[in-house]
Design a protein around this motif. Structure first.
Motif, short mmCIF file in Angstrom:
data_model
loop_
_atom_site.label_atom_id
_atom_site.label_comp_id
_atom_site.label_asym_id
_atom_site.label_seq_id
_atom_site.Cartn_x
_atom_site.Cartn_y
_atom_site.Cartn_z
N LYS A 146 0.86 -1.20 0.00
CA LYS A 146 0.00 0.00 0.00
C LYS A 146 0.89 1.24 0.00
O LYS A 146 1.70 1.43 0.90
N PRO A 147 0.73 2.10 -1.01
CA PRO A 147 1.49 3.35 -1.02
C PRO A 147 0.99 4.29 0.08
O PRO A 147 -0.04 4.05 0.71
N ALA A 148 1.69 5.36 0.28
CA ALA A 148 1.39 6.29 1.38
C ALA A 148 0.26 7.24 1.01
O ALA A 148 0.36 8.47 1.15
N ILE A 149 -0.83 6.66 0.53
CA ILE A 149 -2.02 7.43 0.19
C ILE A 149 -3.24 6.63 0.63
O ILE A 149 -3.16 5.42 0.83
N SER A 150 -4.36 7.32 0.79
CA SER A 150 -5.64 6.66 1.03
C SER A 150 -6.59 7.08 -0.07
O SER A 150 -6.54 8.21 -0.57
N VAL A 151 -7.46 6.16 -0.46
CA VAL A 151 -8.37 6.40 -1.57
C VAL A 151 -9.80 6.27 -1.09
O VAL A 151 -10.14 5.31 -0.39
N SER A 152 -10.64 7.20 -1.46
CA SER A 152 -12.06 7.17 -1.13
C SER A 152 -12.80 6.30 -2.14
O SER A 152 -12.77 6.59 -3.34
N THR A 153 -13.45 5.26 -1.66
CA THR A 153 -14.25 4.40 -2.54
C THR A 153 -15.33 5.22 -3.24
O THR A 153 -15.60 5.05 -4.44
N LYS A 154 -15.95 6.14 -2.50
CA LYS A 154 -16.99 6.99 -3.08
C LYS A 154 -16.44 7.81 -4.24
O LYS A 154 -17.07 7.92 -5.30
N PHE A 155 -15.23 8.37 -4.07
CA PHE A 155 -14.61 9.16 -5.13
C PHE A 155 -14.38 8.32 -6.38
O PHE A 155 -14.65 8.76 -7.50
N ILE B 2 0.49 3.71 -8.09
CA ILE B 2 -0.07 2.35 -8.12
C ILE B 2 0.52 1.57 -9.29
O ILE B 2 0.91 0.40 -9.14
N GLU B 3 0.62 2.21 -10.46
CA GLU B 3 1.23 1.56 -11.62
C GLU B 3 2.70 1.27 -11.36
O GLU B 3 3.24 0.26 -11.83
N ASP B 4 3.37 2.14 -10.61
CA ASP B 4 4.78 1.91 -10.29
C ASP B 4 4.96 0.64 -9.45
O ASP B 4 5.91 -0.13 -9.67
N ILE B 5 4.06 0.45 -8.50
CA ILE B 5 4.15 -0.76 -7.66
C ILE B 5 3.85 -2.00 -8.48
O ILE B 5 4.54 -3.03 -8.37
N LYS B 6 2.84 -1.94 -9.33
CA LYS B 6 2.51 -3.07 -10.20
C LYS B 6 3.72 -3.45 -11.06
O LYS B 6 4.06 -4.64 -11.19
N ALA B 7 4.35 -2.45 -11.65
CA ALA B 7 5.50 -2.70 -12.52
C ALA B 7 6.65 -3.32 -11.74
O ALA B 7 7.32 -4.26 -12.22
N ALA B 8 6.89 -2.83 -10.53
CA ALA B 8 7.98 -3.37 -9.71
C ALA B 8 7.72 -4.83 -9.35
O ALA B 8 8.64 -5.67 -9.39
N MET B 9 6.48 -5.15 -8.98
CA MET B 9 6.15 -6.53 -8.63
C MET B 9 6.37 -7.47 -9.81
O MET B 9 6.93 -8.57 -9.66
N LYS C 212 15.55 -1.39 -2.80
CA LYS C 212 15.57 -0.24 -3.71
C LYS C 212 14.17 0.29 -4.03
O LYS C 212 14.02 1.42 -4.50
N ASN C 213 13.15 -0.53 -3.81
CA ASN C 213 11.78 -0.09 -4.10
C ASN C 213 10.99 0.34 -2.86
O ASN C 213 9.77 0.52 -2.92
N LYS C 214 11.69 0.52 -1.74
CA LYS C 214 10.99 0.83 -0.50
C LYS C 214 10.28 2.18 -0.53
O LYS C 214 9.38 2.43 0.27
N HIS C 215 10.68 3.07 -1.44
CA HIS C 215 10.03 4.38 -1.56
C HIS C 215 8.63 4.27 -2.16
O HIS C 215 7.84 5.22 -2.08
N LEU C 216 8.30 3.12 -2.75
CA LEU C 216 7.02 2.98 -3.45
C LEU C 216 5.85 2.71 -2.51
O LEU C 216 4.71 3.05 -2.82
N ALA C 217 6.13 2.05 -1.38
CA ALA C 217 5.03 1.60 -0.52
C ALA C 217 5.31 1.92 0.95
O ALA C 217 6.45 1.81 1.41
N LYS C 218 4.26 2.26 1.65
CA LYS C 218 4.37 2.52 3.09
C LYS C 218 4.19 1.25 3.90
O LYS C 218 4.82 1.06 4.95
N GLN C 219 3.31 0.35 3.44
CA GLN C 219 3.04 -0.90 4.14
C GLN C 219 3.19 -2.05 3.16
O GLN C 219 2.62 -2.01 2.06
N VAL C 220 3.93 -3.07 3.55
CA VAL C 220 4.19 -4.22 2.69
C VAL C 220 4.03 -5.50 3.51
O VAL C 220 4.50 -5.58 4.65
#
Length: 292
Positions: free
Chosen positions: A171-180, A232-239, A277-285
């Motif tokens: 999970k990156p260091a953002i929160s997303v509103s389902t309603k949004f 989000i795309e950056d994390i997908k690509a890294a995985m 090297k990819n630790k900047h992409l996600a806050k929680q892993v």
């Protein structure tokens, strides 16, 4: 029984399609839900003093009627005229506002725990009918496993289990509103290619083919969330670069999960996102696996 300890398991979406917006504002969906072993811990205890009290390890979580746990307990206490009180201790592990049904699974566990604690003798099906009034994901969280979810999420059909496999969650260091996300999803304007092939995932599950399951996964909500949050795309690509058969966003995001067919690759991906090297992409892993 005066107390009960519960584990509230998170979920991912192996596929998520939105068919249309309904007149009531909800959306008809067709998605495959999968329980994972990452879980919160909940302790429930009867109290002589009436009322509902919640304590949690996260100070920003509500502990009143804005919490689904509170509302689940109150629903049953009102219906069955329970005079005693209940105290809840929540240790939150599942990321918050992350597309993993963290609040819904906590509520589901409270429904289950209250039923046991106060000997209400309700079946899981009876609990599910009450649970859907609070949230569309709660019935699945009571059911657990692998299931096709339709309607607004309340029509559940069990599916063959996802084969054992390592799963990396980030999970990156953002929160997303389902309603949004749903407000900005214009289904009628999307090309057919934006809709995931849910049936192919079901067929792959029936063959117990983890590679085909992963390769057929898709999430139409990425058309909104990834546009606003490119990380989000950056994390997908890294995985994928680190060996995931496939990686997609869960729910409305922003959590990304990667499915692996090799434990060594999964651990390498986890370490790269958590410490490397990819630790900047996600806050929680997290490194987990399907709940079975």
């Amino acid at each position: 029984m005066d107390s009960i300890k519960l584990q509230a398991y998170g979920k991912i979406n192996l596929s998520l399609d939105v068919l249309r917006q309904r007149e009531d504002g909800y959306h008809d969906v067709r998605m495959i839900m999968q329980t994972v072993k990452l879980h919160d811990n909940i302790d429930l205890q009867k109290t002589r003093e009436p009322g509902i009290r919640i304590k949690t390890n996260l100070s920003f979580l509500p502990v009143n009627e804005n919490n689904l746990m509170y509302r689940a307990a109150k629903l049953l206490m009102d219906e069955f005229d329970i005079k005693e009180g209940v105290s809840m201790q929540l240790k939150k592990v599942i990321p918050v506002s992350a597309g993993m049904a963290g609040g819904s699974t906590d509520a589901a566990s409270v429904f289950y725990g209250m039923n046991k604690l106060f000997d209400l003798k309700l079946s899981i099906e009876e609990l599910k009918k009450r649970a859907v009034t609070l949230g569309a994901d709660i019935p699945f969280c009571l059911m657990r496993g692998t299931a096709l979810s339709e309607g607004i999420g309340e029509i559940l059909t069990p599916l063959p289990k996802l084969p054992p496999c390592p799963i990396v969650l980030a999970k990156p260091a953002i929160s997303v509103s389902t309603k949004f996300v749903y407000q900005n999803l214009h289904v009628n304007d999307l090309p057919g290619s934006a809709h995931p092939d849910v049936d192919s995932v079901i067929e792959a599950l029936s063959r117990h083919d983890i590679k085909d399951v992963a390769e057929c996964m898709g999430n139409i909500l990425e058309t909104v969330t990834c546009t606003h949050y490119p990380e989000i795309e950056d994390i997908k690509a890294a995985m994928k670069e680190l060996g995931a058969v496939n990686a997609i966003m869960s729910g409305s995001g922003p959590t990304v999960f990667g499915i692996f067919d090799d434990e060594h690759k999964a651990k390498k991906c986890y370490e790269s996102l958590r410490f490397g090297k990819n630790k900047h992409l996600a806050k929680q892993v997290y490194l987990t696996e399907p709940w079975r």
